[in-house]
Design a protein around this motif. Sequence first.
Motif, PDB file in Angstrom:
ATOM      1  N   VAL A 153       7.106  -1.138   5.994  1.00  0.00           N
ATOM      2  CA  VAL A 153       6.120  -1.481   4.969  1.00  0.00           C
ATOM      3  C   VAL A 153       6.687  -1.069   3.612  1.00  0.00           C
ATOM      4  CG1 VAL A 153       3.799  -1.028   4.070  1.00  0.00           C
ATOM      5  CG2 VAL A 153       4.159  -1.204   6.544  1.00  0.00           C
ATOM      6  N   ASP A 154       6.738  -2.014   2.704  1.00  0.00           N
ATOM      7  CA  ASP A 154       7.250  -1.751   1.356  1.00  0.00           C
ATOM      8  C   ASP A 154       6.130  -1.088   0.545  1.00  0.00           C
ATOM      9  OD1 ASP A 154       8.386  -1.703  -1.146  1.00  0.00           O
ATOM     10  OD2 ASP A 154       8.815  -3.853  -1.220  1.00  0.00           O
ATOM     11  N   ARG A 155       6.070   0.217   0.653  1.00  0.00           N
ATOM     12  CA  ARG A 155       4.974   0.957   0.010  1.00  0.00           C
ATOM     13  C   ARG A 155       4.936   0.774  -1.500  1.00  0.00           C
ATOM     14  NH1 ARG A 155       3.075   5.977   3.269  1.00  0.00           N
ATOM     15  NH2 ARG A 155       3.717   5.452   5.379  1.00  0.00           N
ATOM     16  N   PRO A 156       6.064   0.874  -2.217  1.00  0.00           N
ATOM     17  CA  PRO A 156       6.005   0.697  -3.672  1.00  0.00           C
ATOM     18  C   PRO A 156       5.482  -0.683  -4.096  1.00  0.00           C
ATOM     19  CG  PRO A 156       8.058   1.763  -3.067  1.00  0.00           C
ATOM     20  CD  PRO A 156       7.402   1.320  -1.786  1.00  0.00           C
ATOM     21  N   ALA A 157       5.731  -1.687  -3.300  1.00  0.00           N
ATOM     22  CA  ALA A 157       5.271  -3.036  -3.644  1.00  0.00           C
ATOM     23  C   ALA A 157       3.750  -3.164  -3.582  1.00  0.00           C
ATOM     24  CB  ALA A 157       5.910  -4.057  -2.710  1.00  0.00           C
ATOM     25  N   HIS A 158       3.099  -2.262  -2.878  1.00  0.00           N
ATOM     26  CA  HIS A 158       1.639  -2.328  -2.715  1.00  0.00           C
ATOM     27  C   HIS A 158       0.884  -1.386  -3.641  1.00  0.00           C
ATOM     28  CE1 HIS A 158       2.922  -4.181   1.099  1.00  0.00           C
ATOM     29  NE2 HIS A 158       1.844  -4.899   0.922  1.00  0.00           N
ATOM     30  N   LEU A 159       1.584  -0.565  -4.411  1.00  0.00           N
ATOM     31  CA  LEU A 159       0.901   0.387  -5.290  1.00  0.00           C
ATOM     32  C   LEU A 159      -0.031  -0.347  -6.250  1.00  0.00           C
ATOM     33  CD1 LEU A 159       3.802   2.878  -6.056  1.00  0.00           C
ATOM     34  CD2 LEU A 159       1.781   3.292  -4.636  1.00  0.00           C
ATOM     35  N   PRO A 160      -1.180   0.180  -6.583  1.00  0.00           N
ATOM     36  CA  PRO A 160      -1.640   1.544  -6.342  1.00  0.00           C
ATOM     37  C   PRO A 160      -2.260   1.764  -4.961  1.00  0.00           C
ATOM     38  CG  PRO A 160      -3.267   0.412  -7.642  1.00  0.00           C
ATOM     39  CD  PRO A 160      -2.120  -0.557  -7.434  1.00  0.00           C
ATOM     40  N   GLU A 161      -2.284   0.742  -4.115  1.00  0.00           N
ATOM     41  CA  GLU A 161      -2.794   0.929  -2.756  1.00  0.00           C
ATOM     42  C   GLU A 161      -1.832   1.810  -1.973  1.00  0.00           C
ATOM     43  OE1 GLU A 161      -4.974  -3.403  -2.498  1.00  0.00           O
ATOM     44  OE2 GLU A 161      -3.300  -2.998  -1.169  1.00  0.00           O
ATOM     45  N   GLU A 162      -2.398   2.639  -1.118  1.00  0.00           N
ATOM     46  CA  GLU A 162      -1.582   3.563  -0.322  1.00  0.00           C
ATOM     47  C   GLU A 162      -2.194   3.768   1.051  1.00  0.00           C
ATOM     48  OE1 GLU A 162      -0.215   7.301  -2.172  1.00  0.00           O
ATOM     49  OE2 GLU A 162      -1.537   6.723  -3.826  1.00  0.00           O
ATOM     50  N   PHE A 163      -1.354   4.212   1.981  1.00  0.00           N
ATOM     51  CA  PHE A 163      -1.867   4.665   3.275  1.00  0.00           C
ATOM     52  C   PHE A 163      -1.111   5.914   3.691  1.00  0.00           C
ATOM     53  CE2 PHE A 163       1.766   2.214   4.707  1.00  0.00           C
ATOM     54  CZ  PHE A 163       2.207   2.872   5.844  1.00  0.00           C
ATOM     55  N   ARG A 164      -1.762   6.691   4.505  1.00  0.00           N
ATOM     56  CA  ARG A 164      -1.166   7.901   5.074  1.00  0.00           C
ATOM     57  C   ARG A 164      -1.634   8.017   6.518  1.00  0.00           C
ATOM     58  NH1 ARG A 164      -1.684  11.084   0.192  1.00  0.00           N
ATOM     59  NH2 ARG A 164      -0.398  10.007  -1.341  1.00  0.00           N
ATOM     60  N   LEU A 165      -0.786   8.590   7.333  1.00  0.00           N
ATOM     61  CA  LEU A 165      -1.131   8.782   8.740  1.00  0.00           C
ATOM     62  C   LEU A 165      -1.710  10.165   8.973  1.00  0.00           C
ATOM     63  CD1 LEU A 165       1.956   7.131  10.452  1.00  0.00           C
ATOM     64  CD2 LEU A 165      -0.349   6.193  10.206  1.00  0.00           C
ATOM     65  N   GLY A 166      -2.631  10.225   9.924  1.00  0.00           N
ATOM     66  CA  GLY A 166      -3.232  11.476  10.360  1.00  0.00           C
ATOM     67  C   GLY A 166      -3.201  11.534  11.871  1.00  0.00           C
TER      68      GLY A 166
END
Length: 182
Positions: A120-133
């Motif tokens: 997943v290209d995280r920077p391309a989706h900013l400001p949206e974010e996800f984190r795992l728990g």
Amino acid sequence: MTTMYAALLRGINVGGARKLPMADLRTLMQGLGHHDVRTYLQSGQAVFSSTHGDEESLAAELAGAIAQRFGFDVDVLVRDHAYLKTVAEACPFPAADLQPKQLHVTYFSAPVEAERFADVDRPAHLPEEFRLGDRALYLYVPDGLGRSKLAETLSKPRFTKGLVATSRNWNTVVKLVEMTGP
């Protein structure tokens, strides 16, 4: 010992398909021997107390009963109060400072390794974010879920292959903690 649980049903009462009236769900769960059965909204949340079973066996029992009674399969996750509370407390985003529509939790049937989401290209989706728990994915979408490109990406089957996954908005996350609590 009696434990309070939440049952999270995936994909019912959405768009007119797989209709499962909450009153019927409560009756079904009571017939399975569960107590203190209450539902929340029409989108598939029920809380109940039980003295038998574990999360997996309770989920399998409920899914089987729904299939038998209503004639369709439903993915079901069952989680106890302690787990639900831990997930809410471990939120990596400032939940108190956000609108509930901006924050969602996807609950998984098993632990998920970060490698599953490595492409997943995280920077391309900013400001949206996800984190795992712990068997959960936290999703921050400032403009809401309906406009989220990151949510669209994360909903692809390759990210949930072999898992049951069901998402709830932050209001529902908090309400389930309250409803299952002492």
